[in-house]
Scaffold this active site. Structure first.
Site, PDB file in Angstrom:
ATOM      1  N   ASP A  35      -0.129   5.054   0.867  1.00  0.00           N
ATOM      2  CA  ASP A  35      -0.391   6.039   1.917  1.00  0.00           C
ATOM      3  C   ASP A  35      -0.375   5.362   3.288  1.00  0.00           C
ATOM      4  OD1 ASP A  35      -0.828   8.009  -0.065  1.00  0.00           O
ATOM      5  OD2 ASP A  35      -2.916   7.427  -0.270  1.00  0.00           O
ATOM      6  N   ASP A  83       0.878  -1.159   0.000  1.00  0.00           N
ATOM      7  CA  ASP A  83       0.000   0.000   0.000  1.00  0.00           C
ATOM      8  C   ASP A  83       0.925   1.222   0.000  1.00  0.00           C
ATOM      9  OD1 ASP A  83      -2.340   1.614   0.431  1.00  0.00           O
ATOM     10  OD2 ASP A  83      -1.692   1.806   2.515  1.00  0.00           O
TER      11      ASP A  83
HETATM   12  C1  BG6 Z   1      -5.754   5.807  -0.032  1.00  0.00           C
HETATM   13  C2  BG6 Z   1      -5.826   6.713   1.175  1.00  0.00           C
HETATM   14  O1  BG6 Z   1      -4.453   5.330  -0.196  1.00  0.00           O
HETATM   15  O2  BG6 Z   1      -6.131   6.503  -1.206  1.00  0.00           O
HETATM   16  C3  BG6 Z   1      -7.213   7.305   1.278  1.00  0.00           C
HETATM   17  O3  BG6 Z   1      -5.514   5.977   2.345  1.00  0.00           O
HETATM   18  C4  BG6 Z   1      -7.583   8.004  -0.023  1.00  0.00           C
HETATM   19  O4  BG6 Z   1      -7.276   8.188   2.360  1.00  0.00           O
HETATM   20  C5  BG6 Z   1      -7.456   7.020  -1.174  1.00  0.00           C
HETATM   21  O5  BG6 Z   1      -8.907   8.491   0.040  1.00  0.00           O
HETATM   22  C6  BG6 Z   1      -7.796   7.642  -2.533  1.00  0.00           C
HETATM   23  O6  BG6 Z   1      -6.829   8.603  -2.861  1.00  0.00           O
HETATM   24  P1  BG6 Z   1      -6.913   9.611  -4.058  1.00  0.00           P
HETATM   25  O7  BG6 Z   1      -5.512  10.160  -4.149  1.00  0.00           O
HETATM   26  O8  BG6 Z   1      -7.278   8.831  -5.284  1.00  0.00           O
HETATM   27  O9  BG6 Z   1      -7.942  10.627  -3.739  1.00  0.00           O
HETATM   28 MG    MG Z   2      -2.787   3.109   3.493  1.00  0.00          MG
END
Ligand code: BG6
Ligand code: MG
Length: 220
Positions: free
Chosen positions: A10, A8
């Site tokens: 984030d 993963d």
């Molecule tokens: C995930 C995060 O990795 O990505 C979430 O933990 C986030 O918080 C999700 O909403 C979607 O991200 P993005 O960049 O497509 O808005």
């Molecule tokens: Mg994550």
């Protein structure tokens, strides 16, 4: 035998949660919505549209689907601008060392993120070079806790789920890994990722040595 790792992004490779929080907070303030860190915790690993629906429900807001998409886009514009501040110094402690170690040992490595902004984040970190496959919010339509993103990564690596270890910091991410038949390493507190096969408080502790010791029978 373990041949690959799927990460993963984030909360595992880098901590973008604060930037997501600031961008959602900005939008919530504009909308006069209540939004705090507790609600933000529920958004960990959850897709952008699922996130805005959680915030909408928290505020019992009545709002059309079309307007929700517009608001999510507005949040994303703020978030993407804020990504410019990420630099190669922003790996979570231990993440760069682990990625380097895995490459040196010849493991295959994929990204399995819900984010549609993963390319930009990897670019800011100068991390793209560590990944053989990039699976992100643009690769599959069903988001975590569905296993699709990790199944995509394994398939692209030409590996079976049982040959891969997934690193995740989100409850929905561990659910997704388990649903797909992967081995799961949880990063974070027991109440969030305690259902992983093994859990560490932080990436700094989740070294290849520790993981190999835990899954000893799966390594040569
Ligand atoms: C995930 C995060 O990795 O990505 C979430 O933990 C986030 O918080 C999700 O909403 C979607 O991200 P993005 O960049 O497509 O808005
Ligand atoms: Mg994550």
């Amino acid at each position: 035998m373990i041949k690959g790792f799927i990460f993963d992004l984030d909360g595992v490779i880098t901590d973008t949660a604060e930037l997501h929080f600031q961008a959602w907070k900005n939008l919530a303030n504009d909308m006069d919505w209540e939004f705090d860190r507790e609600v933000n915790e529920q958004l960990r690993g959850v897709s952008r549209m699922d996130s805005i629906n959680i915030i909408k429900e928290h505020n019992a807001a009545e709002i059309s689907e079309e307007k929700l998409v517009e608001l999510a886009t507005r949040k994303n514009d703020i978030y993407v601008d804020s990504l410019d501040q990420i630099t190669p110094k922003d790996y979570l402690p231990g993440a760069l060392e682990l990625l380097t170690h895995l490459k040196r040992e010849g493991f295959k490595v994929a990204l399995g993120s819900a984010s549609k902004n993963s390319t930009k984040v990897l670019q800011q970190l100068d991390a793209a070079k560590f990944f053989d496959v990039i699976g992100d919010g643009n690769s599959v339509s069903k988001s975590k806790p569905a296993p699709d993103i990790f199944l995509f990564g394994a398939k692209e690596l030409s590996l079976k789920p049982e040959e891969c270890i997934v690193y995740e910091d989100a409850e929905a991410g561990i659910d997704a890994a388990k649903a797909g038949g992967f081995h799961a390493v949880g990063i974070g507190p027991e109440e969030r990722v305690g259902h992983a096969d093994i859990r560490f408080d932080s990436m700094a502790e989740a070294t290849l040595f520790e993981v190999k010791s835990h899954f000893a029978s799966l390594f040569p």
